[in-house]
Scaffold this motif. Structure first.
Motif, PDB file in Angstrom:
ATOM      1  N   LEU A   1       0.704  -1.013  -0.221  1.00  0.00           N
ATOM      2  CA  LEU A   1      -0.073   0.018  -0.302  1.00  0.00           C
ATOM      3  C   LEU A   1       0.520   1.218   0.334  1.00  0.00           C
ATOM      4  O   LEU A   1       0.830   2.207  -0.752  1.00  0.00           O
ATOM      5  N   TRP A   2       2.462   1.306   0.689  1.00  0.00           N
ATOM      6  CA  TRP A   2       2.913   2.140   0.889  1.00  0.00           C
ATOM      7  C   TRP A   2       3.509   2.310  -0.883  1.00  0.00           C
ATOM      8  O   TRP A   2       3.743   3.867  -0.962  1.00  0.00           O
ATOM      9  N   THR A   3       3.422   1.132  -0.982  1.00  0.00           N
ATOM     10  CA  THR A   3       4.369   1.682  -2.138  1.00  0.00           C
ATOM     11  C   THR A   3       3.461   2.068  -3.719  1.00  0.00           C
ATOM     12  O   THR A   3       4.091   2.745  -5.034  1.00  0.00           O
TER      13      THR A   3
ATOM     14  N   LEU B   1      12.725  11.474  12.979  1.00  0.00           N
ATOM     15  CA  LEU B   1      11.908  11.313  11.819  1.00  0.00           C
ATOM     16  C   LEU B   1      10.902  10.004  11.401  1.00  0.00           C
ATOM     17  O   LEU B   1       9.859   9.882  11.506  1.00  0.00           O
ATOM     18  N   ARG B   2      11.098   9.118  12.587  1.00  0.00           N
ATOM     19  CA  ARG B   2      10.447   7.521  12.512  1.00  0.00           C
ATOM     20  C   ARG B   2       8.497   8.134  12.882  1.00  0.00           C
ATOM     21  O   ARG B   2       8.175   7.042  12.151  1.00  0.00           O
ATOM     22  N   PRO B   3       8.129   8.594  14.147  1.00  0.00           N
ATOM     23  CA  PRO B   3       6.911   9.323  13.670  1.00  0.00           C
ATOM     24  C   PRO B   3       6.076   9.780  12.715  1.00  0.00           C
ATOM     25  O   PRO B   3       4.524   9.516  11.662  1.00  0.00           O
ATOM     26  N   PRO B   4       6.376  10.759  11.324  1.00  0.00           N
ATOM     27  CA  PRO B   4       5.914  11.290  10.411  1.00  0.00           C
ATOM     28  C   PRO B   4       6.074  10.072   9.615  1.00  0.00           C
ATOM     29  O   PRO B   4       5.348  10.291   8.634  1.00  0.00           O
ATOM     30  N   LEU B   5       7.080   8.795   9.147  1.00  0.00           N
ATOM     31  CA  LEU B   5       7.679   8.737   8.700  1.00  0.00           C
ATOM     32  C   LEU B   5       6.036   7.146   8.927  1.00  0.00           C
ATOM     33  O   LEU B   5       6.252   6.748   7.793  1.00  0.00           O
ATOM     34  N   GLU B   6       5.885   7.146  10.419  1.00  0.00           N
ATOM     35  CA  GLU B   6       5.240   5.930   9.783  1.00  0.00           C
ATOM     36  C   GLU B   6       3.757   6.067   9.769  1.00  0.00           C
ATOM     37  O   GLU B   6       3.532   5.972   9.085  1.00  0.00           O
ATOM     38  N   ARG B   7       3.315   7.546   9.773  1.00  0.00           N
ATOM     39  CA  ARG B   7       2.381   8.368   9.706  1.00  0.00           C
ATOM     40  C   ARG B   7       2.126   8.420   8.550  1.00  0.00           C
ATOM     41  O   ARG B   7       0.771   8.015   7.972  1.00  0.00           O
ATOM     42  N   LEU B   8       3.080   8.262   7.475  1.00  0.00           N
ATOM     43  CA  LEU B   8       2.547   8.657   6.214  1.00  0.00           C
ATOM     44  C   LEU B   8       2.667   7.262   5.382  1.00  0.00           C
ATOM     45  O   LEU B   8       2.162   6.701   4.288  1.00  0.00           O
ATOM     46  N   GLY B   9       3.214   6.249   5.869  1.00  0.00           N
ATOM     47  CA  GLY B   9       3.642   4.820   6.169  1.00  0.00           C
ATOM     48  C   GLY B   9       1.658   4.741   5.607  1.00  0.00           C
ATOM     49  O   GLY B   9       1.831   3.363   4.916  1.00  0.00           O
ATOM     50  N   ARG B  10       1.000   5.439   6.979  1.00  0.00           N
ATOM     51  CA  ARG B  10      -0.556   5.108   6.824  1.00  0.00           C
ATOM     52  C   ARG B  10      -1.234   6.084   5.720  1.00  0.00           C
ATOM     53  O   ARG B  10      -2.438   5.691   6.626  1.00  0.00           O
TER      54      ARG B  10
ATOM     55  N   ALA C   1      -2.995   6.748   3.819  1.00  0.00           N
ATOM     56  CA  ALA C   1      -4.334   6.226   3.208  1.00  0.00           C
ATOM     57  C   ALA C   1      -4.948   6.973   1.305  1.00  0.00           C
ATOM     58  O   ALA C   1      -5.018   7.091   1.196  1.00  0.00           O
ATOM     59  N   ASP C   2      -5.270   8.504   2.696  1.00  0.00           N
ATOM     60  CA  ASP C   2      -5.666   9.602   1.724  1.00  0.00           C
ATOM     61  C   ASP C   2      -5.120  10.754   1.471  1.00  0.00           C
ATOM     62  O   ASP C   2      -5.262  11.576   0.330  1.00  0.00           O
ATOM     63  N   GLU C   3      -3.656  10.336   1.841  1.00  0.00           N
ATOM     64  CA  GLU C   3      -2.271  11.636   1.429  1.00  0.00           C
ATOM     65  C   GLU C   3      -2.915  12.585   1.979  1.00  0.00           C
ATOM     66  O   GLU C   3      -1.871  14.286   1.724  1.00  0.00           O
ATOM     67  N   ARG C   4      -3.953  13.031   3.570  1.00  0.00           N
ATOM     68  CA  ARG C   4      -3.786  14.481   4.081  1.00  0.00           C
ATOM     69  C   ARG C   4      -2.361  14.525   4.342  1.00  0.00           C
ATOM     70  O   ARG C   4      -1.987  15.292   4.813  1.00  0.00           O
TER      71      ARG C   4
END
Length: 394
Positions: free
Chosen positions: A313-315, A369-378, A380-383
């Motif tokens: 999903l991330w890719t 960076l870990r928290p924002p990157l993990e949020r980006l990994g989830r 779904a709607d690119e918000r």
């Protein structure tokens, strides 16, 4: 989905895996040496007693450079298959001992070591972040002491002819590093009488004191003839005197060599049934559903599926992936600029201090960076991607 110049999806990952099940130790050693010589900054390389693996962006140039060192038994994996294999490794599903603890540490160390060489491709980082998360979850399910390859070595000795009827078995551990300590703890937990030898006697003494074990010299001499088993877990060969070799051969001990490359040399006279390599343990220990309770295997497999689904999903999220890549690039560039200013102000800083400060700043940046990157990994709607771009002016 955007595409790279090779026609593969942008963000594709490529992995090679040379495992003891299909690639012999000498061939794995050559591949490991070639990877070390190349020092390719875009690769994450994992080297254990059973596997040599590399993960990188799927441009295939780095794979072509290794072609001469790849055995026919090595696997080449791409995209979701590469992420699935990495997750299976991290949770201990692909190990000779199901759910072993040490492999997660080895995967984490390989990832951190690679990041010290410079920024990794975002897709590679994402695959490792997901796999390490799965590994931590899998470990949280385990109760009590976690299994290791040392347990398999102790079990092989206990099944040998020398240990049958011996109460308790007597085991010599050669090596006081990570794997030697795991083997020693496994032997103590099994009720064995344990003696520890190491090139550095002080290290052996500290490990022995923590376990209530004994110690001996690196070349154990006559002791080699009175033990039921020897577990060797060291870097480099176990060099012992000819008299010790003769005593060991004439004795009854089963010798288990957990080292990679193999450390036991000069024991040609030892009967084949009494010498066991790490490869033998990998080949002789099934890792499928018959090797553990089906509920445990099913739970691990479900965790792996969940990890791969999240990776795929991330890719597929171009906006989120691009934001993650830009955020990492921006953070690394800012960190490098600040370090350059610091070294300009402190020109006399010694190399060791510089390296320690640079490593500390890298770890600090990774943690932030870990928290924002993990949020980006989830995302779904690119918000989240839109918010991060606005917040950091990406």
């Amino acid at each position: 989905m955007s595409r790279s110049q090779t026609g593969r999806p942008a963000g594709s990952i490529l992995a090679i895996s040379a495992h003891a099940r299909t690639v012999r130790a000498p061939e794995r050693s050559r591949l490991a040496a070639q990877l070390a010589r190349r020092g390719t900054p875009s690769l994450v390389t994992i080297v254990t007693c059973h596997r040599v693996e590399a993960y990188g962006p799927a441009d295939e140039a780095w794979l072509a450079a290794l072609a001469d060192d790849l055995s026919a038994g090595a696997a080449t994996l791409r995209d979701a298959d590469a992420a699935r294999h990495l997750a299976a490794v991290a949770v201990g599903r692909d190990s000779a001992v199901l759910g072993e603890d040490e492999i997660l540490h080895q995967v984490r160390s390989a990832f951190e070591r690679a990041r010290t060489g410079g920024p990794l491709a975002p897709v590679v980082s994402r695959a490792f972040i997901g796999a390490l998360r799965a590994g931590r979850i899998a470990r949280s399910w385990q109760q009590g002491r976690r299994p290791s390859l040392g347990d398999a070595a102790v079990e092989r000795i206990a099944a040998g002819p020398a240990a049958r009827g011996s109460k308790p078995p007597r085991i010599l551990i050669v090596g006081a590093g990570t794997m030697g300590a795991l083997a020693a703890r496994a032997a103590v937990a099994a009720g064995a009488t344990v003696t520890i030898a190491n090139r550095e006697p002080g290290r052996a003494a500290r490990l022995a004191a923590s376990l209530g074990a004994g110690t001996t010299t690196f070349d154990p001499g006559p002791l080699a003839g009175s033990v039921d088993g020897v577990i060797v877990a060291i870097g480099g060969p176990w060099r012992i005197a000819p008299d010790t070799i003769a005593t060991l051969v004439a004795g009854r001990a089963t010798v288990v060599d957990l080292s990679f490359p193999p450390a036991v040399v000069g024991l040609a006279g030892l009967p084949g049934a009494r010498i066991v390599t790490a490869d033998d343990l990998a080949l002789g220990a099934p890792i499928d559903a018959d090797a553990a309770p089906s509920a445990t295997v099913a739970r691990l497999d479900a965790l792996i599926d969940e990890t791969v689904d999240a990776f795929v999903l991330w890719t597929q999220r171009d906006g989120s992936r691009a934001a993650a890549a830009e955020l990492v690039r921006r953070a690394d560039a800012e960190r490098s600029r600040e370090l350059d200013r610091l070294w300009h102000r402190l020109p006399g800083t010694d190399p060791d201090t510089r390296a320690a400060v640079e490593e500390m700043t890298r770890h600090l940046a990774d943690r932030l960076l870990r928290p924002p990157l993990e949020r980006l990994g989830r995302d779904a709607d690119e918000r989240t991607a839109a918010a991060i771009r606005e917040l950091f002016a990406l």
